[in-house]
Motif scaffolding. Structure first.
Motif, PDB file in Angstrom:
ATOM      1  N   GLY A 180      -7.445  -1.941  12.580  1.00 21.47           N
ATOM      2  CA  GLY A 180      -6.581  -0.780  12.763  1.00 21.47           C
ATOM      3  C   GLY A 180      -5.218  -1.156  13.328  1.00 21.47           C
ATOM      4  O   GLY A 180      -4.179  -0.670  12.864  1.00 21.47           O
ATOM      5  N   ALA A 181      -5.203  -2.046  14.338  1.00 20.23           N
ATOM      6  CA  ALA A 181      -3.929  -2.500  14.896  1.00 20.23           C
ATOM      7  C   ALA A 181      -3.123  -3.274  13.867  1.00 20.23           C
ATOM      8  O   ALA A 181      -1.885  -3.143  13.797  1.00 20.23           O
ATOM      9  N   LEU A 182      -3.808  -4.056  13.035  1.00 13.60           N
ATOM     10  CA  LEU A 182      -3.114  -4.802  11.983  1.00 13.60           C
ATOM     11  C   LEU A 182      -2.451  -3.864  10.990  1.00 13.60           C
ATOM     12  O   LEU A 182      -1.307  -4.088  10.570  1.00 13.60           O
ATOM     13  N   LEU A 183      -3.135  -2.801  10.599  1.00 21.36           N
ATOM     14  CA  LEU A 183      -2.565  -1.847   9.647  1.00 21.36           C
ATOM     15  C   LEU A 183      -1.321  -1.164  10.226  1.00 21.36           C
ATOM     16  O   LEU A 183      -0.346  -0.927   9.506  1.00 21.36           O
ATOM     17  N   VAL A 184      -1.355  -0.859  11.524  1.00 16.43           N
ATOM     18  CA  VAL A 184      -0.165  -0.268  12.155  1.00 16.43           C
ATOM     19  C   VAL A 184       0.989  -1.258  12.143  1.00 16.43           C
ATOM     20  O   VAL A 184       2.134  -0.893  11.841  1.00 16.43           O
ATOM     21  N   CYS A 185       0.704  -2.521  12.473  1.00 18.99           N
ATOM     22  CA  CYS A 185       1.752  -3.550  12.463  1.00 18.99           C
ATOM     23  C   CYS A 185       2.340  -3.719  11.062  1.00 18.99           C
ATOM     24  O   CYS A 185       3.560  -3.808  10.902  1.00 18.99           O
ATOM     25  N   VAL A 186       1.467  -3.757  10.060  1.00 21.30           N
ATOM     26  CA  VAL A 186       1.936  -3.931   8.688  1.00 21.30           C
ATOM     27  C   VAL A 186       2.764  -2.732   8.250  1.00 21.30           C
ATOM     28  O   VAL A 186       3.802  -2.887   7.585  1.00 21.30           O
ATOM     29  N   PHE A 187       2.338  -1.533   8.620  1.00 19.61           N
ATOM     30  CA  PHE A 187       3.087  -0.330   8.235  1.00 19.61           C
ATOM     31  C   PHE A 187       4.485  -0.338   8.846  1.00 19.61           C
ATOM     32  O   PHE A 187       5.490  -0.119   8.144  1.00 19.61           O
ATOM     33  N   LEU A 188       4.566  -0.593  10.161  1.00 19.05           N
ATOM     34  CA  LEU A 188       5.885  -0.623  10.814  1.00 19.05           C
ATOM     35  C   LEU A 188       6.749  -1.738  10.245  1.00 19.05           C
ATOM     36  O   LEU A 188       7.937  -1.539   9.948  1.00 19.05           O
ATOM     37  N   GLY A 189       6.156  -2.923  10.081  1.00 15.38           N
ATOM     38  CA  GLY A 189       6.922  -4.039   9.547  1.00 15.38           C
ATOM     39  C   GLY A 189       7.349  -3.814   8.115  1.00 15.38           C
ATOM     40  O   GLY A 189       8.466  -4.188   7.722  1.00 15.38           O
ATOM     41  N   ALA A 190       6.481  -3.169   7.308  1.00 17.87           N
ATOM     42  CA  ALA A 190       6.830  -2.919   5.913  1.00 17.87           C
ATOM     43  C   ALA A 190       7.977  -1.919   5.799  1.00 17.87           C
ATOM     44  O   ALA A 190       8.909  -2.108   5.013  1.00 17.87           O
ATOM     45  N   VAL A 191       7.915  -0.846   6.567  1.00 21.18           N
ATOM     46  CA  VAL A 191       8.985   0.162   6.512  1.00 21.18           C
ATOM     47  C   VAL A 191      10.324  -0.450   6.884  1.00 21.18           C
ATOM     48  O   VAL A 191      11.322  -0.308   6.155  1.00 21.18           O
ATOM     49  N   PHE A 204      -0.268  -6.298  20.733  1.00 23.16           N
ATOM     50  CA  PHE A 204      -0.181  -6.843  19.377  1.00 23.16           C
ATOM     51  C   PHE A 204       0.815  -6.056  18.534  1.00 23.16           C
ATOM     52  O   PHE A 204       1.653  -6.638  17.838  1.00 23.16           O
ATOM     53  N   ILE A 205       0.714  -4.745  18.582  1.00 25.92           N
ATOM     54  CA  ILE A 205       1.613  -3.907  17.775  1.00 25.92           C
ATOM     55  C   ILE A 205       3.059  -4.099  18.223  1.00 25.92           C
ATOM     56  O   ILE A 205       3.977  -4.193  17.389  1.00 25.92           O
ATOM     57  N   MET A 216      -5.550 -12.621  14.803  1.00 27.44           N
ATOM     58  CA  MET A 216      -5.641 -11.522  15.766  1.00 27.44           C
ATOM     59  C   MET A 216      -7.057 -11.377  16.307  1.00 27.44           C
ATOM     60  O   MET A 216      -7.252 -11.116  17.504  1.00 27.44           O
ATOM     61  N   MET A 217      -8.063 -11.564  15.457  1.00 33.26           N
ATOM     62  CA  MET A 217      -9.443 -11.496  15.946  1.00 33.26           C
ATOM     63  C   MET A 217      -9.729 -12.614  16.946  1.00 33.26           C
ATOM     64  O   MET A 217     -10.407 -12.395  17.960  1.00 33.26           O
ATOM     65  N   LEU A 218      -9.216 -13.812  16.670  1.00 35.21           N
ATOM     66  CA  LEU A 218      -9.413 -14.916  17.603  1.00 35.21           C
ATOM     67  C   LEU A 218      -8.723 -14.639  18.936  1.00 35.21           C
ATOM     68  O   LEU A 218      -9.269 -14.946  20.004  1.00 35.21           O
ATOM     69  N   GLN A 219      -7.535 -14.059  18.888  1.00 36.90           N
ATOM     70  CA  GLN A 219      -6.818 -13.748  20.125  1.00 36.90           C
ATOM     71  C   GLN A 219      -7.551 -12.695  20.941  1.00 36.90           C
ATOM     72  O   GLN A 219      -7.657 -12.807  22.172  1.00 36.90           O
ATOM     73  N   VAL A 220      -8.066 -11.656  20.276  1.00 33.55           N
ATOM     74  CA  VAL A 220      -8.804 -10.618  20.991  1.00 33.55           C
ATOM     75  C   VAL A 220     -10.054 -11.199  21.643  1.00 33.55           C
ATOM     76  O   VAL A 220     -10.353 -10.928  22.814  1.00 33.55           O
ATOM     77  N   SER A 221     -10.786 -12.026  20.898  1.00 26.53           N
ATOM     78  CA  SER A 221     -11.990 -12.629  21.459  1.00 26.53           C
ATOM     79  C   SER A 221     -11.650 -13.575  22.612  1.00 26.53           C
ATOM     80  O   SER A 221     -12.357 -13.612  23.626  1.00 26.53           O
ATOM     81  N   GLY A 222     -10.554 -14.325  22.467  1.00 29.74           N
ATOM     82  CA  GLY A 222     -10.151 -15.230  23.540  1.00 29.74           C
ATOM     83  C   GLY A 222      -9.750 -14.494  24.801  1.00 29.74           C
ATOM     84  O   GLY A 222     -10.143 -14.887  25.910  1.00 29.74           O
ATOM     85  N   LEU A 223      -8.988 -13.416  24.653  1.00 25.71           N
ATOM     86  CA  LEU A 223      -8.575 -12.644  25.828  1.00 25.71           C
ATOM     87  C   LEU A 223      -9.765 -11.932  26.468  1.00 25.71           C
ATOM     88  O   LEU A 223      -9.831 -11.803  27.691  1.00 25.71           O
TER      89      LEU A 223
END
Length: 298
Positions: free
Chosen positions: A82-93, A143-144, A205-212
């Motif tokens: 979900g966070a990735l989709l928000v990042c992609v949407f903002l970055g794409a626009v 992340f976002i 991003m999954m690796l970062q979340v698991s690491g944190l």
């Protein structure tokens, strides 16, 4: 449809896509897929081994490891998606606006991206979490806040090479508006590259979340998350290694599947790579002596 057929032909890509789909479906249906309540404490089952009732055994509080592993899909995979989709949407626009209109708008957006990208990603993530507090929600917000700029810059570069194409100029000459040109001629040809960079960022991003979460900065007890499960099993890693093996293998398999899918997408969406791969296989099949010679030389 064409992309799906190409992925079907690629066994590794199709297997990775199927595995990711199953994992997402199991995570979305966790209340029905999990055999037990993931937060139910049974101290009499502390560190109990695998059984027909608890397939992966129990943790230090007697909780079902399999149920916690299934519920851990949600924060470790679904929320990250979900966070990735928000990042992609903002970055794409912003990337489409900067790459298509250029000029002062492009300069202003790119200067903002330069400022955001000038800070190390991990450092800024830790800083934002330090200000907002621990928790998975704050990690996803970090992340976002940090990753949209990277997507905007990469997507802008993709749009720049298509916005000057002859068919785009021809559409403008015929009087097509900017929104129509972007929606009909620029967005469709840019989607493949967006899909590739998004899938490649998903694994990191999954690796970062698991690491944190392993460090105690992510989701808090008693909720299940793969990185936190690793941290909880760390004290008994030599006595009960299976407690670390379950979430560790889960992280490794899902990240590997995403990386394999990224490679397959890049090959399927880039005809040059697909042609090169077929040509290489054809040459290896027709010249076995050269292949053997190359191995011997190496």
């Amino acid at each position: 449809m064409k992309l799906f057929k190409q992925l079907m032909a690629d066994r590794i890509g199709f297997t990775s896509l199927s595995f990711i789909t199953v994992v997402l479906a199991v995570g979305a249906c966790a209340p029905w897929a999990a055999p037990h309540d993931p937060n139910e404490v049974e101290l009499k089952l502390k560190f109990a081994g695998a059984s027909w009732t608890y397939w992966l055994g129990n943790d230090h509080l007697g909780r079902c490891v399999l149920s916690r592993l299934i519920y851990g899909i949600r924060p470790s995979v679904l929320w990250v998606l979900g966070a990735l989709l928000v990042c992609v949407f903002l970055g794409a626009v912003l990337g489409f606006i900067a790459g298509y209109f250029r000029g002062k708008i492009d300069s202003a957006i790119m200067r903002i991206c330069d400022v955001m990208l000038s800070f190390p990603g991990y450092v800024m993530t830790l800083a934002i979490v330090g200000v907002l507090g621990t928790g998975l929600d704050n990690i996803l917000i970090a992340f976002i806040a940090m990753k949209w700029a990277w997507f905007a810059r990469v997507i802008r570069a993709a749009v720049l090479q298509y916005s000057d194409a002859d068919y785009v100029r021809f559409a403008k000459t015929l009087g097509a508006g900017h929104l129509r040109v972007m929606a009909k001629h620029v967005v469709p040809v840019s989607l493949p590259e967006i899909a590739v960079i998004a899938s490649s960022a998903f694994g990191s991003m999954m690796l970062q979340v698991s690491g944190l979460s392993f460090l105690g900065l992510g989701i808090q007890a008693p909720y299940a998350e793969w990185g936190m499960m690793l941290n909880e099993a760390r004290s008994v890693m030599f006595v009960k290694p299976e407690l670390m093996m379950a979430p560790g293998l889960a992280i490794m398999l899902i990240v590997a599947a995403v990386n394999f899918l990224t490679d397959s997408l890049q090959t399927a969406l880039d005809p040059k790579l697909l042609t090169a791969g077929r040509g290489a296989r054809s040459r290896r099949g027709s010249l076995p002596g050269l292949k053997l010679q190359g191995r011997e030389t190496a």
